[in-house]
Design a protein around this motif. Structure first.
Motif, PDB file in Angstrom:
ATOM      1  N   ASP A 113       0.847  -1.197   0.000  1.00 46.23           N
ATOM      2  CA  ASP A 113       0.000   0.000   0.000  1.00 46.23           C
ATOM      3  C   ASP A 113       0.882   1.246   0.000  1.00 46.23           C
ATOM      4  N   PRO A 114       0.862   2.058  -1.070  1.00 47.91           N
ATOM      5  CA  PRO A 114       1.718   3.252  -1.153  1.00 47.91           C
ATOM      6  C   PRO A 114       1.538   4.216   0.024  1.00 47.91           C
ATOM      7  N   GLU A 115       0.327   4.272   0.561  1.00 53.48           N
ATOM      8  CA  GLU A 115       0.074   5.175   1.697  1.00 53.48           C
ATOM      9  C   GLU A 115       0.958   4.806   2.883  1.00 53.48           C
ATOM     10  N   PHE A 175       3.899   4.011   2.832  1.00 53.03           N
ATOM     11  CA  PHE A 175       5.259   4.518   2.621  1.00 53.03           C
ATOM     12  C   PHE A 175       5.504   5.782   3.454  1.00 53.03           C
ATOM     13  N   SER A 176       4.425   6.427   3.880  1.00 52.49           N
ATOM     14  CA  SER A 176       4.565   7.660   4.669  1.00 52.49           C
ATOM     15  C   SER A 176       5.296   7.395   5.989  1.00 52.49           C
ATOM     16  N   ILE A 191       8.853   7.831   5.152  1.00 58.16           N
ATOM     17  CA  ILE A 191       9.120   9.243   4.854  1.00 58.16           C
ATOM     18  C   ILE A 191       9.222  10.030   6.157  1.00 58.16           C
ATOM     19  N   ASP A 192       8.240   9.851   7.026  1.00 60.07           N
ATOM     20  CA  ASP A 192       8.226  10.598   8.280  1.00 60.07           C
ATOM     21  C   ASP A 192       9.427  10.256   9.153  1.00 60.07           C
ATOM     22  N   GLN A 243      12.508  14.863  -2.053  1.00 60.67           N
ATOM     23  CA  GLN A 243      11.339  14.211  -2.655  1.00 60.67           C
ATOM     24  C   GLN A 243      11.792  13.167  -3.684  1.00 60.67           C
ATOM     25  N   GLU A 244      12.749  13.561  -4.543  1.00 60.43           N
ATOM     26  CA  GLU A 244      13.244  12.628  -5.564  1.00 60.43           C
ATOM     27  C   GLU A 244      13.896  11.410  -4.918  1.00 60.43           C
ATOM     28  N   PHE A 277      13.145  10.064  -2.007  1.00 61.28           N
ATOM     29  CA  PHE A 277      12.113   9.159  -1.490  1.00 61.28           C
ATOM     30  C   PHE A 277      11.395   8.431  -2.623  1.00 61.28           C
ATOM     31  N   ILE A 278      11.232   9.113  -3.731  1.00 56.98           N
ATOM     32  CA  ILE A 278      10.595   8.445  -4.885  1.00 56.98           C
ATOM     33  C   ILE A 278      11.479   7.308  -5.377  1.00 56.98           C
ATOM     34  N   TYR A 291      11.175   4.400  -3.056  1.00 56.03           N
ATOM     35  CA  TYR A 291       9.934   3.668  -3.313  1.00 56.03           C
ATOM     36  C   TYR A 291      10.073   2.777  -4.549  1.00 56.03           C
ATOM     37  N   LEU A 292      10.686   3.356  -5.576  1.00 55.32           N
ATOM     38  CA  LEU A 292      10.866   2.633  -6.842  1.00 55.32           C
ATOM     39  C   LEU A 292      11.714   1.376  -6.645  1.00 55.32           C
ATOM     40  N   ASN A 293      12.687   1.461  -5.738  1.00 56.63           N
ATOM     41  CA  ASN A 293      13.625   0.354  -5.560  1.00 56.63           C
ATOM     42  C   ASN A 293      13.407  -0.447  -4.283  1.00 56.63           C
ATOM     43  N   ASN A 296      11.996  -3.183  -3.714  1.00 57.26           N
ATOM     44  CA  ASN A 296      12.246  -4.622  -3.846  1.00 57.26           C
ATOM     45  C   ASN A 296      13.738  -4.965  -3.905  1.00 57.26           C
TER      46      ASN A 296
END
Lengths: 188, 159
Positions: free
Chosen positions: A15-17, A19-20, A23-24, A50-51, A53-54, A57-59, A61
């Motif tokens: 669930d992407p949510e 991921f917060s 981030i936090d 931001q980049e 954290f993106i 998320y992308l990596n 796995n």
């Protein structure tokens, strides 16, 4: 009970949510780290953060428990900042005075430098001196003395042998001492 | 969740980003390992051909080698094959650096181990005369190699 980084990563995959949580947890330390590396203004720092954290998320796995999550996320952030440097074709910009105050307030004893006791001036001088160092010395000194990373963690973040990390730290300290002397800041 | 977190997750959704699948990283890892192993193998072949060229074919007799060693080695040395050997050792090292844990070892050690494995494999190929077979194939069955083969002969020492 706080979710571990590993579990947070697993949850974020579902669930992407979720991921917060990651981030936090890492937002402020990575923001400080980005600024310490390159003295960016707040907008650039926010964009880079931001980049980063993106990319994390992308990596997701690609993360393996054999590596500490902190070292892994720092590695991605470091690479993102280095890419930005290459894109901008410069290594550092002048520090805004307010930024420097909190970034380099306390100087660890292990850094072996005697700088004036006034915190405001000390931060400014250390910030300026660090920006005059070669990037490989600056990033290692920031990780070791201001981010508090161990040799093994730095080895994982920068993907270099621990022995090489030790060598760079020693050279970085000498180079920093020399720069501070040239700036007439210290008597070391 | 504060505003920054919301912004990041919103950006992720807007760009349609999803985590790369696990097989992508597995495949990438195996590509690097395969390239490293292939590089070691090709480096070993280059070494075995260099050995053949130097000692068995256009090589130098022991008498001439003793009389004017530098000139003999330089004129007989299979420069191209030795350069290929070095290039493939470097290629193997760069591939291995991309893998999970090799970066923890010092460069000199890693390159030394890679070169050592390549040399050992090369010695095995030399023992089976593999270098001769490759050299024969390249000189008889391909026309491209002929230009390269001149390299060693054309090198002349200044003294």
């Amino acid at each position: 009970m706080e979710t571990s980084d590993q579990n947070a990563a697993v949850d974020a995959l579902k669930d992407p949510e979720a991921f917060s949580v990651i981030i936090d947890r890492y937002r402020y330390q990575l923001s400080r780290y980005i600024q310490r590396l390159g003295a960016f203004d707040s907008d650039t720092t926010k964009d880079l953060l931001q980049e980063s954290f993106i990319k994390v998320y992308l990596n997701l796995n690609d993360y393996k428990p054999s590596l500490s999550f902190s070292s892994w996320i720092y590695r991605i952030t470091h690479n993102e900042v280095m890419m930005h440097f290459r894109y901008m074709r410069n290594r550092a910009q002048a520090f805004a005075s307010e930024d420097a105050l909190t970034l380099f307030e306390s100087i660890p004893d292990e850094l072996d430098i005697a700088v004036e006791s006034d915190a405001r001036l000390r931060s400014m001088h250390i910030a300026k001196a660090l920006q005059r160092l070669k990037p490989e010395y600056r990033e290692i000194l920031v990780l070791r003395f201001f981010e508090g990373k161990s040799y093994d963690e730095i080895s994982d973040i920068l993907e270099m042998a621990p022995g090489t990390v030790a060598t760079y730290i020693a050279r970085g300290k000498m180079a920093l001492g020399k720069v501070l002397q040239e700036m007439n800041i210290t008597s070391v | 969740m504060d505003d920054f977190s919301k912004d990041v997750i919103s950006e992720i959704r807007d760009r349609g980003i999803t985590p790369r699948p696990f097989w992508y990283f597995l495949l990438r890892k195996w590509v690097f390992w395969t390239f490293a192993i292939l590089s070691i193998f090709v480096g070993a072949i280059a070494l075995s051909v260099a050995d053949y060229v130097f000692f068995d074919n256009e090589g130098v007799s022991p008498a001439v080698l003793i009389e004017s060693p530098l000139e003999s080695i330089f004129q007989g040395a299979p420069i191209v094959w030795l350069i290929l050997f070095a290039l493939f050792v470097a290629g193997a090292y760069l591939s291995l650096k991309k893998t999970q844990t090799v970066y923890r070892f010092k460069t000199v050690k890693t390159v030394g181990v890679v070169a050592g494995i390549t040399v050992l494999l090369g010695l095995g190929l030399m023992a089976s005369d593999f270098g001769h077979a490759i050299y024969y194939y390249l000189t008889h069955d391909t026309s491209l190699f002929e230009a390269v083969r001149q390299t060693s002969d054309d090198i002349v020492l200044p003294f």
